[in-house]
Design an enzyme around this catalytic site. Structure first.
Site, PDB file in Angstrom:
ATOM      1  N   SER A 201       0.793  -1.230   0.000  1.00 52.73           N
ATOM      2  CA  SER A 201       0.000   0.000   0.000  1.00 52.73           C
ATOM      3  C   SER A 201       0.826   1.280   0.000  1.00 52.73           C
ATOM      4  O   SER A 201       0.347   2.311  -0.446  1.00 52.73           O
ATOM      5  CB  SER A 201      -0.971   0.013   1.176  1.00 52.73           C
ATOM      6  OG  SER A 201      -0.293   0.242   2.382  1.00 52.73           O
TER       7      SER A 201
ATOM      8  N   LYS B   7       0.133   4.935   6.704  1.00 49.85           N
ATOM      9  CA  LYS B   7      -0.396   5.692   5.559  1.00 49.85           C
ATOM     10  C   LYS B   7       0.190   7.094   5.557  1.00 49.85           C
ATOM     11  O   LYS B   7       0.805   7.544   6.511  1.00 49.85           O
ATOM     12  CB  LYS B   7      -1.931   5.800   5.633  1.00 49.85           C
ATOM     13  CG  LYS B   7      -2.666   4.480   5.720  1.00 49.85           C
ATOM     14  CD  LYS B   7      -2.545   3.662   4.467  1.00 49.85           C
ATOM     15  CE  LYS B   7      -3.191   2.299   4.663  1.00 49.85           C
ATOM     16  NZ  LYS B   7      -2.744   1.337   3.697  1.00 49.85           N
TER      17      LYS B   7
END
EC number: 3.4.21.-
Length: 175
Positions: free
Chosen positions: A43, A91
Site C-alpha cells: 500500500s 499511511k
C-alpha cells in the site's frame, strides 16, 4: 566455596535490581518515545517496500512527535485501523481537519475533513485500504510518525513529508 557463593549471590542481586529498573524504563521508552516496526504489504509503494513481497522495510516510529496530534500533510503515520482495532496501518496524511479533499473511489466525490480528523491514503492507489474505503480518521487513532527507514541497510534514509501535487486538498482552511 563460601566466597564463590557470596559472589554469585551479589551478582544475582545486582542483576535483579538492574533488571527491575531497566524493564520499566525500556517499556516506557518503547511506548511513549519511539519504537521500530516492520512494514508489510504494497500500500505504501514506492515510498516503502519498493521491492514488493521480497522485502519489508523496517521503520522508526516516533510516538513523541504525535503526542499532541500535531501532524502535517505529507507525513507518513502509523495508526490503529478504524476497521480492525487489533491492527496498525501505515499511511500518508493527505488532508487535515477543515480541508476539502477530492476522493478516489469513496462514496462521495468530495469530502470535508471534520474537526479532530485527518484523511490518510497509501501511496499505491488501488492497493491500499485507506480513507477512500473508511473515510476520515480520528486523530485519537494516531499511533506514531514514521521518520526513518532503518532496514534494509541500502535503503536507510529519512522519510520526507511530501504530498504528491495531485493529492493537494481542493480547499484548505486558513492556517
Amino acid at each position: 566455596m563460601a566466597q564463590s557463593q557470596g559472589w554469585v549471590r551479589r551478582y544475582a542481586k545486582a542483576f535483579c535490581k538492574g533488571f527491575f529498573v531497566a524493564v520499566p524504563v525500556a517499556v516506557t521508552f518503547l511506548d511513549r518515545v519511539a519504537c521500530v516496526a516492520r512494514v508489510e504489504g504494497a500500500s505504501m509503494q514506492p515510498s516503502l517496500n519498493p521491492g514488493g513481497s521480497q522485502s519489508s522495510d523496517v521503520v522508526l516510529l516516533n510516538h513523541w512527535k504525535v503526542r499532541n496530534f500535531e501532524v502535517q500533510r505529507g507525513d507518513i503515520v502509523s495508526l490503529v485501523s478504524p476497521k480492525n482495532p487489533e491492527q496498525k496501518i501505515i499511511k500518508r496524511v493527505i488532508a487535515l481537519e477543515g480541508d476539502i479533499v477530492k476522493t478516489m473511489g469513496h462514496k462521495n466525490r468530495y469530502v470535508k475533513v471534520p474537526r479532530g480528523h485527518i484523511w490518510v491514503e497509501g501511496d499505491h492507489h488501488g492497493h491500499s485500504f485507506d480513507s477512500n474505503s473508511f473515510g476520515p480518521v480520528s486523530l485519537g487513532l494516531l499511533h506514531a510518525h514514521a521518520t526513518h527507514i532503518l532496514w534494509p541497510p541500502e535503503r536507510w534514509q529519512k522519510l520526507e513529508s511530501v504530498l504528491p501535487p495531485e493529492r493537494l486538498p481542493v480547499q484548505r482552511e486558513e492556517e
